[in-house]
Design an enzyme around this catalytic site. Structure first.
Site: not given
Length: 199
Positions: A144, A178
């Site tokens: 991420d 995401d």
């Protein structure tokens, strides 16, 4: 929308997701941060693959999560194929499913393969196709990097539960996959009637 175009959308999102993750993994040490604006930062973290860094406890928790995701991808893939083949599904629905599928696929690539193609990112830049990988198949960590701390400060004491605590909005760190999943779900919620309208 044709099945070919839907698959093309999945491929493009997956490609952008993996290029961004590989770039971060090979150019950032875990925890490194670059400030783009004061409200937008590139901040490299890794997690077990669940939202907010949550993990399933136990020795086989990560394996269970990865296998569940593989089954889910199969179901979402069938949903996409079925929606296109029925000929009367709206483009809103097809685009939403394609985005959700691309996002799920993007994170599952990390979970399945990253443990065996990268070495550790702690205190060093990771090497792609390392001969000393940090994990094994189905046990990779999801990369991420996008961080949007729009506001940070101390909450007023009069607020129940959170009063007096330090608080950051928005404190989640996420990736392209995401974003794709969230956008797909958002389309289904905001354009619900159009998405599920049958011609």
């Amino acid at each position: 929308m044709s099945l070919r175009n839907a698959y093309l959308l999945v491929f493009i999102v997956l490609l952008v997701d993996q290029i961004s993750k590989i770039y971060i993994k090979t150019n950032f040490v875990l925890g490194d941060e670059v400030e783009v604006f004061n409200w937008f930062k590139i901040h490299f973290i890794e997690n077990e693959g669940m939202a907010w860094g949550t993990k399933i406890p136990g020795e086989y928790g990560k394996l269970i999560l990865t296998l569940f995701r593989l089954v889910a991808i199969g179901g979402i893939g069938y949903w996409l194929w079925d929606s296109v083949e029925r000929k009367h599904s709206s483009n809103y629905l097809i685009v939403a499913i394609a985005l959700i599928l691309a996002g799920a696929f993007g994170n599952i690539v990390d979970s399945v393969f990253y443990g065996v193609i990268f070495d550790d990112s702690t205190s060093q830049l990771a090497t792609l196709f390392s001969d000393q990988p940090y994990g094994k198949y189905f046990h990779g960590k999801v990369v991420d990097m996008f961080y949007f701390p729009f506001w940070s400060g101390n909450l007023p004491q009069w607020l129940p539960v959170w009063g007096g605590r330090d608080f950051t909005f928005f404190n989640a760190i996420f990736n392209v996959a995401d974003v794709a999943i969230s956008t797909g779900v958002g389309i289904l919620i905001v354009f619900n009637k159009k998405a599920f309208h049958k011609h």
